[in-house]
Scaffold this motif. Structure first.
Motif, mmCIF file in Angstrom:
data_model
loop_
_atom_site.group_PDB
_atom_site.id
_atom_site.type_symbol
_atom_site.label_atom_id
_atom_site.label_comp_id
_atom_site.label_asym_id
_atom_site.label_seq_id
_atom_site.Cartn_x
_atom_site.Cartn_y
_atom_site.Cartn_z
ATOM 1 N N ILE A 74 33.514 1.036 -6.734
ATOM 2 C CA ILE A 74 32.608 0.302 -7.634
ATOM 3 C C ILE A 74 33.243 0.040 -9.000
ATOM 4 N N GLY A 75 34.530 0.318 -9.121
ATOM 5 C CA GLY A 75 35.260 -0.059 -10.330
ATOM 6 C C GLY A 75 35.180 0.907 -11.492
ATOM 7 N N LYS A 76 34.841 2.148 -11.243
ATOM 8 C CA LYS A 76 34.793 3.149 -12.315
ATOM 9 C C LYS A 76 36.184 3.723 -12.547
ATOM 10 N N ARG A 77 36.489 3.995 -13.793
ATOM 11 C CA ARG A 77 37.760 4.624 -14.145
ATOM 12 C C ARG A 77 37.645 6.127 -13.948
ATOM 13 N N VAL A 78 38.717 6.723 -13.395
ATOM 14 C CA VAL A 78 38.718 8.148 -13.067
ATOM 15 C C VAL A 78 39.961 8.793 -13.676
ATOM 16 N N PHE A 79 39.748 9.863 -14.440
ATOM 17 C CA PHE A 79 40.813 10.661 -15.044
ATOM 18 C C PHE A 79 41.000 11.876 -14.150
ATOM 19 N N LEU A 80 42.182 11.993 -13.531
ATOM 20 C CA LEU A 80 42.434 13.045 -12.545
ATOM 21 C C LEU A 80 43.149 14.240 -13.154
ATOM 22 N N VAL A 81 42.697 15.439 -12.796
ATOM 23 C CA VAL A 81 43.351 16.683 -13.203
ATOM 24 C C VAL A 81 43.439 17.612 -12.001
ATOM 25 N N GLY A 94 50.156 9.150 -5.521
ATOM 26 C CA GLY A 94 50.577 7.978 -6.281
ATOM 27 C C GLY A 94 49.780 7.747 -7.549
ATOM 28 N N ASN A 95 48.747 8.529 -7.775
ATOM 29 C CA ASN A 95 47.902 8.374 -8.964
ATOM 30 C C ASN A 95 48.350 9.339 -10.056
ATOM 31 N N ARG A 96 48.255 8.913 -11.305
ATOM 32 C CA ARG A 96 48.600 9.791 -12.423
ATOM 33 C C ARG A 96 47.589 10.922 -12.462
ATOM 34 N N THR A 97 48.077 12.135 -12.318
ATOM 35 C CA THR A 97 47.227 13.317 -12.314
ATOM 36 C C THR A 97 47.795 14.314 -13.311
ATOM 37 N N TRP A 98 46.943 14.878 -14.142
ATOM 38 C CA TRP A 98 47.361 15.788 -15.211
ATOM 39 C C TRP A 98 47.223 17.229 -14.761
ATOM 40 N N LEU A 99 48.265 18.009 -15.034
ATOM 41 C CA LEU A 99 48.303 19.415 -14.652
ATOM 42 C C LEU A 99 47.651 20.268 -15.737
ATOM 43 N N ILE A 100 46.629 21.016 -15.357
ATOM 44 C CA ILE A 100 45.960 21.927 -16.280
ATOM 45 C C ILE A 100 46.674 23.269 -16.233
ATOM 46 N N ASP A 101 47.039 23.755 -17.404
ATOM 47 C CA ASP A 101 47.682 25.065 -17.535
ATOM 48 C C ASP A 101 46.766 25.950 -18.367
#
Length: 121
Positions: A74-81, A94-101
């Motif tokens: 549905i076109g929502k932006r998603v911030f991946l962690v 393949g998606n930019r995903t941020w590593l939580i430390d």
């Protein structure tokens, strides 16, 4: 008066230590409101109402993965962690995903969120 952005959190039932605190600190720093996803009956409505989503893909929870698919559809932006980049599902690699430390303040994730919020897509 401008309304604050609404962020929906998609996370496993028991997110790894420190993740929810990180999301809270980002919401305070950048002035958006956090909502946690409700039961599956209302999940699509939650996604539709959100300005954007933060998805914790730690452990590749099937419900979180499904909801990311709905959000993208549905076109929502998603911030991946995540807490483990090596354990990402093949379709997420393949998606930019941020590593939580949890042993740091995760400033790089705060900076990435600032860029994410400043970019309209």
């Amino acid at each position: 008066m401008l309304s604050r952005k609404q962020c929906l959190i998609l996370a496993p039932a028991q997110p790894p230590r420190g993740h929810l605190e990180l999301f809270d600190s980002m919401a305070q720093e950048f002035g958006f409101d956090l909502r946690h996803a409700t039961d599956t009956q209302e999940r699509v409505d939650d996604i539709l109402q959100a300005s954007f989503l933060i998805a914790d893909v730690s452990g590749s929870d099937p419900g979180v993965m499904y909801d990311i698919g709905v959000a993208h559809t549905i076109g929502k932006r998603v911030f991946l962690v995540t807490d483990n980049l090596d354990a990402l599902a093949f379709d997420m690699a393949g998606n930019r995903t941020w590593l939580i430390d949890p042993s740091t303040e995760n400033r790089q994730i705060h900076q990435a969120m600032e860029r994410f919020l400043g970019t309209d897509q």
